[in-house]
Design an enzyme around this catalytic site. Structure first.
Site, short mmCIF file in Angstrom:
data_model
loop_
_atom_site.label_atom_id
_atom_site.label_comp_id
_atom_site.label_asym_id
_atom_site.label_seq_id
_atom_site.Cartn_x
_atom_site.Cartn_y
_atom_site.Cartn_z
N ASP A 126 1.60 -6.19 7.38
CA ASP A 126 0.39 -5.37 7.42
C ASP A 126 -0.79 -6.29 7.09
O ASP A 126 -0.87 -6.85 6.00
CB ASP A 126 0.49 -4.22 6.40
CG ASP A 126 -0.66 -3.24 6.56
OD1 ASP A 126 -1.77 -3.69 6.93
OD2 ASP A 126 -0.47 -2.05 6.31
N TYR A 180 -11.31 -0.86 10.14
CA TYR A 180 -12.55 -0.35 9.53
C TYR A 180 -12.92 -1.06 8.23
O TYR A 180 -13.87 -0.69 7.57
CB TYR A 180 -12.49 1.17 9.31
CG TYR A 180 -11.26 1.69 8.61
CD1 TYR A 180 -11.11 1.56 7.24
CD2 TYR A 180 -10.26 2.33 9.33
CE1 TYR A 180 -9.98 2.05 6.60
CE2 TYR A 180 -9.12 2.82 8.70
CZ TYR A 180 -8.99 2.68 7.33
OH TYR A 180 -7.86 3.16 6.71
N LYS A 181 -12.13 -2.08 7.85
CA LYS A 181 -12.45 -2.83 6.63
C LYS A 181 -13.29 -4.04 7.01
O LYS A 181 -14.46 -3.90 7.34
CB LYS A 181 -11.16 -3.19 5.91
CG LYS A 181 -10.47 -1.93 5.37
CD LYS A 181 -9.05 -2.14 4.91
CE LYS A 181 -8.50 -0.80 4.40
NZ LYS A 181 -7.03 -0.77 4.37
N ARG A 207 -12.31 -2.65 -8.07
CA ARG A 207 -12.26 -3.72 -7.06
C ARG A 207 -13.66 -4.06 -6.58
O ARG A 207 -14.44 -3.18 -6.22
CB ARG A 207 -11.44 -3.29 -5.85
CG ARG A 207 -9.98 -3.05 -6.09
CD ARG A 207 -9.22 -2.87 -4.77
NE ARG A 207 -9.83 -1.88 -3.88
CZ ARG A 207 -9.36 -1.57 -2.67
NH1 ARG A 207 -8.29 -2.18 -2.20
NH2 ARG A 207 -9.95 -0.65 -1.93
N PHE A 257 0.85 -1.19 0.00
CA PHE A 257 0.00 0.00 0.00
C PHE A 257 0.89 1.25 0.00
O PHE A 257 1.84 1.32 0.78
CB PHE A 257 -0.85 -0.06 1.27
CG PHE A 257 -1.99 0.91 1.33
CD1 PHE A 257 -3.01 0.87 0.39
CD2 PHE A 257 -2.07 1.84 2.36
CE1 PHE A 257 -4.08 1.75 0.48
CE2 PHE A 257 -3.14 2.71 2.45
CZ PHE A 257 -4.15 2.67 1.51
C1 LIG Z 1 -6.35 0.43 4.60
C2 LIG Z 1 -4.89 0.26 4.72
C3 LIG Z 1 -4.15 1.13 5.51
C4 LIG Z 1 -4.81 2.27 6.21
O1 LIG Z 1 -3.90 3.09 6.85
P1 LIG Z 1 -4.39 4.24 7.82
O2 LIG Z 1 -3.14 4.83 8.31
O3 LIG Z 1 -5.18 3.58 8.92
O4 LIG Z 1 -5.22 5.18 7.03
C5 LIG Z 1 -2.78 0.89 5.62
N1 LIG Z 1 -2.20 -0.13 4.99
C6 LIG Z 1 -2.90 -0.98 4.22
C7 LIG Z 1 -2.22 -2.14 3.56
C8 LIG Z 1 -4.26 -0.80 4.06
O5 LIG Z 1 -4.96 -1.62 3.28
#
Ligand SMILES: *Cc1c(COP(=O)(O)O)cnc(C)c1O
Length: 421
Positions: A206, A231-232, A381, A128
């Site tokens: 992660d 939150y996912k 997606r 990400f």
């Molecule tokens: C959704 C997501 C995040 C979110 O990061 P925030 O700092 O909480 O906004 C980070 N890493 C990955 C791989 C994600 O999918």
């Protein structure tokens, strides 16, 4: 194109789905809406509203500051111990705090400082972007350190093997997303953790796109560090705080680079010198955002009630059904599959690519009441949240997608990229 038998199959799959009953535990009072973005923001559990209102009225309203010792101070760790159960960790190894990105930064700097004779972080280009930014900034704040981003986009490479060639005795940390945010591809956690350990490096996983959808066994893999989003697939609500995991035997040797009173041994002693708390608490920093944290427990409880085994089974059936529908119809419309064909290699979303991906996604939202999301440059997606998505939702999403493409409905929407996709 979708046929009558597809509808019969979707209905039959729903009829025998042991998790079908969970759908009514979420707010979904728009029968025409097909929500396929639970991998970005999970749906609202009905229980969250009541819990939140009770925390506001009975906690904040009635008890005021007395609510801290009575109900709030342990919340990050009570929920953490439940998240631990979902990811294969011990209860005292997980806490909730900050955002995923901030936690990633804290643990990365902690790991780099624990390996002072090594200078490299290894990650890959499926990670990400926010993780890449945090890793690079962590490398830059630690003198002499660099970030190596391994290219894994070529379809022919054996990803694990390729990453392994970049691990050596200069590697301090291997940091990867367990399930990739764009393609949904799952890394082999056991193998890559072993490979990192063999050269003396630590690992940081992660789990944002895994927790609540793809089981992990952190203890079984001897993983060192992990972070993830709530939150996912955990349905914690917009901006809900993230979690972090540090393996027990590393607690004493790793230091949080951000020193704050909640990470101190006794915050209310108000000592003038920081003394890191024993255990997972030392990786927290300041006052936890209680009102954003309360709904996380509701979502986590739902996931625990359903069980990760059943969740993974349904997720595989959902994504396999979608891939099958793609093969039988969407392929002919110029849609390419951007996710692994093999169910065991993918998480709970499926990415499709098409040169008109952005406008197709916008047309689905604006004209067809289907909500997927778009990831640059051409990926749409479809996130299939196992507790909230039915097989009939998947089919209906595909039917409307076929309609948008074959009828060229996307030509009626603008190609301006919205602020949030
Ligand atoms: C959704 C997501 C995040 C979110 O990061 P925030 O700092 O909480 O906004 C980070 N890493 C990955 C791989 C994600 O999918």
């Amino acid at each position: 194109m979708s046929s009558r038998t597809d509808f019969e199959r979707a209905a039959a799959l729903d009829a025998v789905d042991p998790l079908a009953r969970f759908r009514e535990r979420f707010v979904c009072d728009q029968p025409e809406l097909i929500y396929l973005d639970g991998n970005s923001l999970g749906m609202l559990p009905k229980g969250s509203r009541d819990w939140l209102l009770s925390e506001i009225d009975d906690g904040w309203g009635a008890r005021l500051v007395r609510a801290w010792p009575e109900r709030w101070i342990e919340l990050p760790f009570r929920i953490g111990s439940k998240v631990a159960e979902l990811i294969g960790a011990e209860p005292e190894e997980v806490g909730l705090c900050d955002s995923t990105t901030v936690n990633l930064f804290k643990l990365t700097v902690a790991a780099l400082r624990a390996r002072p004779d090594r200078t490299r972080i290894v990650t890959d280009d499926s990670n990400f972007p926010s993780d890449l930014y945090a890793l690079l900034s962590a490398a830059r704040t630690t003198s002499g350190c660099e970030l190596r981003v391994v290219e894994t986009s070529s379809p022919d490479v054996d990803v694990s093997k390729h990453i392994e060639t970049f691990l050596d005795d200069g590697t301090a940390l291997l940091a990867l997303s367990h399930t990739a945010f764009k393609s949904g591809r799952i890394h082999d956690m056991r193998r890559l953790t072993d490979s990192a350990h063999r050269v003396g490096a630590l690992t940081l996983w992660d789990l944002s796109h895994s927790v609540g959808a793809v089981p992990t066994d952190l203890a079984g893999c001897d993983a060192d560090l992990a972070v993830g989003c709530t939150y996912k697939y955990l349905h914690g609500g917009p901006g809900a705080p993230a979690f972090l995991f540090v393996r027990k035997d590393l607690h004493a040797s790793l230091l949080n680079p951000i020193w704050g009173w909640f990470g101190d041994r006794d915050p209310f002693e108000f000592g003038l010198e920081y003394r890191p708390a024993p255990g997972i608490r030392r990786f927290t920093v300041g006052t936890p955002p209680i009102l954003s944290m309360v709904p996380v427990e509701v979502g986590v409880d739902l996931v625990l009630e359903a069980g990760m085994g059943a969740i993974r089974n349904k997720s595989i059936l959902l994504t396999s059904f979608l891939v099958e529908l793609w093969e039988n119809g969407l392929v002919g419309l110029g849609v390419r599959l951007g996710s692994p064909r093999l169910a065991s290699e993918r998480g709970s979303h499926v990415a499709f690519s098409h040169p008109e991906g952005l406008r197709i996604c916008k047309a689905l939202i604006e004209l067809e009441n289907v909500v997927p999301d778009f990831r640059f440059p051409d990926n749409v997606r479809f996130g299939l949240s196992p507790l909230a998505t039915s097989f009939q939702d998947v089919l209906e999403g595909v039917v409307r997608l076929e309609r948008v493409i074959s009828g060229r409905a996307y030509e009626r929407v603008s190609s301006l990229r919205p602020k949030v996709t």
